[in-house]
Design a protein around this motif. Structure first.
Motif, short mmCIF file in Angstrom:
data_model
loop_
_atom_site.label_atom_id
_atom_site.label_comp_id
_atom_site.label_asym_id
_atom_site.label_seq_id
_atom_site.Cartn_x
_atom_site.Cartn_y
_atom_site.Cartn_z
N ALA A 58 0.28 -1.09 -0.51
CA ALA A 58 -0.09 0.41 -0.18
C ALA A 58 0.73 1.36 0.03
O ALA A 58 0.39 2.23 -0.49
N MET A 59 1.61 1.15 0.65
CA MET A 59 3.18 2.05 0.66
C MET A 59 3.14 2.74 -0.70
O MET A 59 3.29 3.34 -0.79
N ILE A 60 3.79 1.61 -1.08
CA ILE A 60 4.56 1.33 -2.76
C ILE A 60 3.52 2.09 -4.14
O ILE A 60 4.08 3.28 -3.99
N ILE A 61 1.96 1.95 -3.87
CA ILE A 61 1.01 2.56 -4.66
C ILE A 61 0.88 4.16 -3.99
O ILE A 61 0.07 4.93 -4.83
N TYR A 62 1.16 4.82 -2.99
CA TYR A 62 1.09 5.82 -2.79
C TYR A 62 1.62 6.37 -2.64
O TYR A 62 1.13 7.43 -3.33
N GLY A 63 3.38 6.19 -2.72
CA GLY A 63 4.04 6.63 -3.25
C GLY A 63 4.16 6.63 -4.52
O GLY A 63 4.86 8.16 -5.30
N VAL A 64 3.59 5.81 -5.59
CA VAL A 64 4.01 6.11 -6.67
C VAL A 64 3.23 6.91 -7.54
O VAL A 64 2.81 7.52 -8.55
N THR A 65 1.82 7.18 -6.93
CA THR A 65 0.52 7.75 -7.59
C THR A 65 0.67 8.96 -7.06
O THR A 65 0.33 10.06 -7.64
N THR A 66 1.09 9.62 -5.92
CA THR A 66 1.35 10.90 -4.70
C THR A 66 3.28 11.92 -5.11
O THR A 66 2.38 12.57 -5.36
N GLY A 67 4.12 10.16 -5.37
CA GLY A 67 4.98 10.75 -6.26
C GLY A 67 5.97 11.39 -3.82
O GLY A 67 7.04 11.69 -3.71
N VAL A 68 5.61 10.77 -3.36
CA VAL A 68 6.47 10.94 -2.06
C VAL A 68 7.45 9.60 -2.08
O VAL A 68 7.05 8.64 -2.36
N SER A 69 8.16 10.48 -1.54
CA SER A 69 9.60 8.74 -1.15
C SER A 69 8.38 8.07 -0.66
O SER A 69 8.19 7.70 0.87
N ILE A 70 9.33 6.92 -0.91
CA ILE A 70 8.67 5.26 -0.80
C ILE A 70 10.25 4.85 0.78
O ILE A 70 8.74 4.58 1.88
N THR A 71 11.00 5.38 0.47
CA THR A 71 11.31 5.19 2.04
C THR A 71 10.87 5.91 3.08
O THR A 71 11.48 5.54 4.33
N GLU A 72 10.82 7.01 2.32
CA GLU A 72 9.82 8.05 4.01
C GLU A 72 9.15 6.75 4.41
O GLU A 72 8.76 7.27 5.93
N MET A 73 7.90 5.86 3.82
CA MET A 73 7.09 6.06 4.05
C MET A 73 7.17 4.83 4.56
O MET A 73 6.28 4.64 5.64
#
Length: 423
Positions: free
Chosen positions: A152-167
């Motif tokens: 879910a964090m990966i998908i959120y990061g991909v769709t919003t541009g937020v860093s996945i590592t930070e998530m």
């Protein structure tokens, strides 16, 4: 925009699959706007053309290898050894095992299925009621998308541009807090209701049991250390970490534990491929739906509406939580993130809310949706394993939902829980 949403809800109501419903609801508007239909496959395939998104099927495969390769079994044995001496210890072991499994699987449904299939029958032997066992499994399974690495964090990061590592970093403390609160809940409920059996605490035998279980699970416990340590240490990206996880899981399952033979590999790969394909199809057609919403300027319209209701970020977050809880009851989590993330994240930023903090609010909120009827995936999995109806599950589940929502409020209004490790 209202017509688009009504069409989507109508398709959901007649049980059209989520991916098809998202695509079909978008088509009338695109045709009305004169958008060439060649744009549809372009948008769909472009949404999947992502190096980061490659991590999704790899984490799914790592979870499958864990489940069938003896890795999960060793984690279960360790959790049981640690907690068997306390009343409700086996129920607490379900939560602890879910926390350990979540550090590799990245999936709520996979966590609930793997842990439940091993421990619900064991709980029945120790005289736990089936509804309580199923509710414990369903509620703790949501940790699969909160504790990193999380699909879910990966998908959120991909769709919003937020860093996945930070998530991933932000998910540690919320996941730990939710896990510990669920452990306290099941122990308290077991003590009050007299659920389960416990072994008398004897210092020497206890240490021997824990030592033996820890030794058997040591290589399994090293897997999340490799994944998360490599990501946070800057050795490899989240996607590269998924590759490392798969290679290490294959090495443990085939070479060390020998729980999987080479003949089993095609079946396990096929199972992971089917699960990944289902998610990827939803991602692709949700991107098409998001494209239609973007053409409608939906984020700007919703942002304008919210600004007329309140200029207070605390009230905005309350409205978002109420809205997402409603959405999570009826919509699949990944689809909700893909559709709503790009809309709500910019609005949250305009209220001065940190994008990683808002991402955690969304993910935790929608994770609660996985254990709320009528479309809670974890509920169906747990009921299927325990062989009970959804109605039988409702009474014990209400206690867990209250605990989960309490955690959600803390995560929402105490940003430091999500952001402390980023500083």
């Amino acid at each position: 925009m209202a017509m688009l949403i009504l069409i989507l809800l109508g398709l959901f109501a007649i049980s059209v699959p989520i991916a098809l419903a998202l695509g079909m609801a978008s088509l009338p508007y695109l045709i009305e706007r004169g958008i060439p239909l060649i744009a549809v496959p372009q948008v769909v395939f472009e949404s999947l053309d992502s190096f980061t998104l490659m991590a999704l099927p790899l984490y799914v495969l790592a979870g499958r290898l864990m489940q069938f390769g003896g890795i999960a079994e060793r984690l279960v044995d360790l959790a049981k050894a640690l907690l068997s001496w306390v009343r409700g210890g086996l129920a607490a072991a379900v939560v602890l095992t879910s926390m350990l499994f979540a550090t590799i699987s990245g999936s709520s449904a996979a966590t609930a299925a793997a842990v439940g299939s091993m421990l619900i029958p064991e709980m029945e032997k120790q005289k736990y009621p089936r509804p309580f066992s199923a509710a414990t499994t369903a509620a703790s399974g949501e940790l699969g998308v909160i504790i990193p690495p999380s699909v879910a964090m990966i998908i959120y990061g991909v769709t919003t541009g937020v860093s996945i590592t930070e998530m991933f970093i932000a998910g540690f403390l919320p996941g730990l807090m939710i896990g510990l609160s669920l452990i306290a809940t099941v122990i308290l409920m077991s003590m009050v209701m007299g659920y389960g059996e416990r072994q008398p605490f004897q210092h020497g035998p206890y240490l021997r049991r824990v030592g033996t279980a820890a030794a058997r699970a040591s290589l399994s416990l090293f897997l999340p250390v490799i994944i998360l340590g490599g990501i946070f240490g800057g050795i490899f990206t989240a996607t590269e970490a998924a590759v490392v996880a798969v290679v290490y899981a294959i090495f443990l399952s085939v070479v060390v534990y020998r729980e999987i033979s080479l003949r089993d590999m095609p079946r396990i790969f096929a199972s992971a491929a089917v699960t990944s394909a289902v998610v990827m199809i939803i991602v692709a057609f949700a991107a098409m739906f998001g494209f239609a919403l973007h053409l409608m300027r939906a984020p700007q319209m919703i942002g304008g509406l919210l600004s007329t209701l309140t200029d207070n970020p605390l009230i905005f977050l309350l409205l978002v939580n109420v809205f997402l809880i409603g959405v999570g009851m009826f919509m699949e989590t990944f689809a909700a993130i893909i559709i709503l993330g790009p809309i709500l994240a910019p609005i949250a930023a305009s209220y001065g809310i940190h994008p990683v903090h808002f991402g955690m609010i969304m993910i935790v909120n929608l994770a609660v949706g996985m254990v709320t009827p009528p479309v809670g995936v974890n509920l169906f999995i747990a009921c299927g394993i325990a062989k009970i109806s959804m109605e039988q599950l409702m009474r014990p589940l209400a206690v867990f939902l209250a605990v989960l929502i309490g955690n959600l409020m803390l995560i929402t209004y105490v940003p430091g829980i999500s952001l402390a490790l980023l500083r």
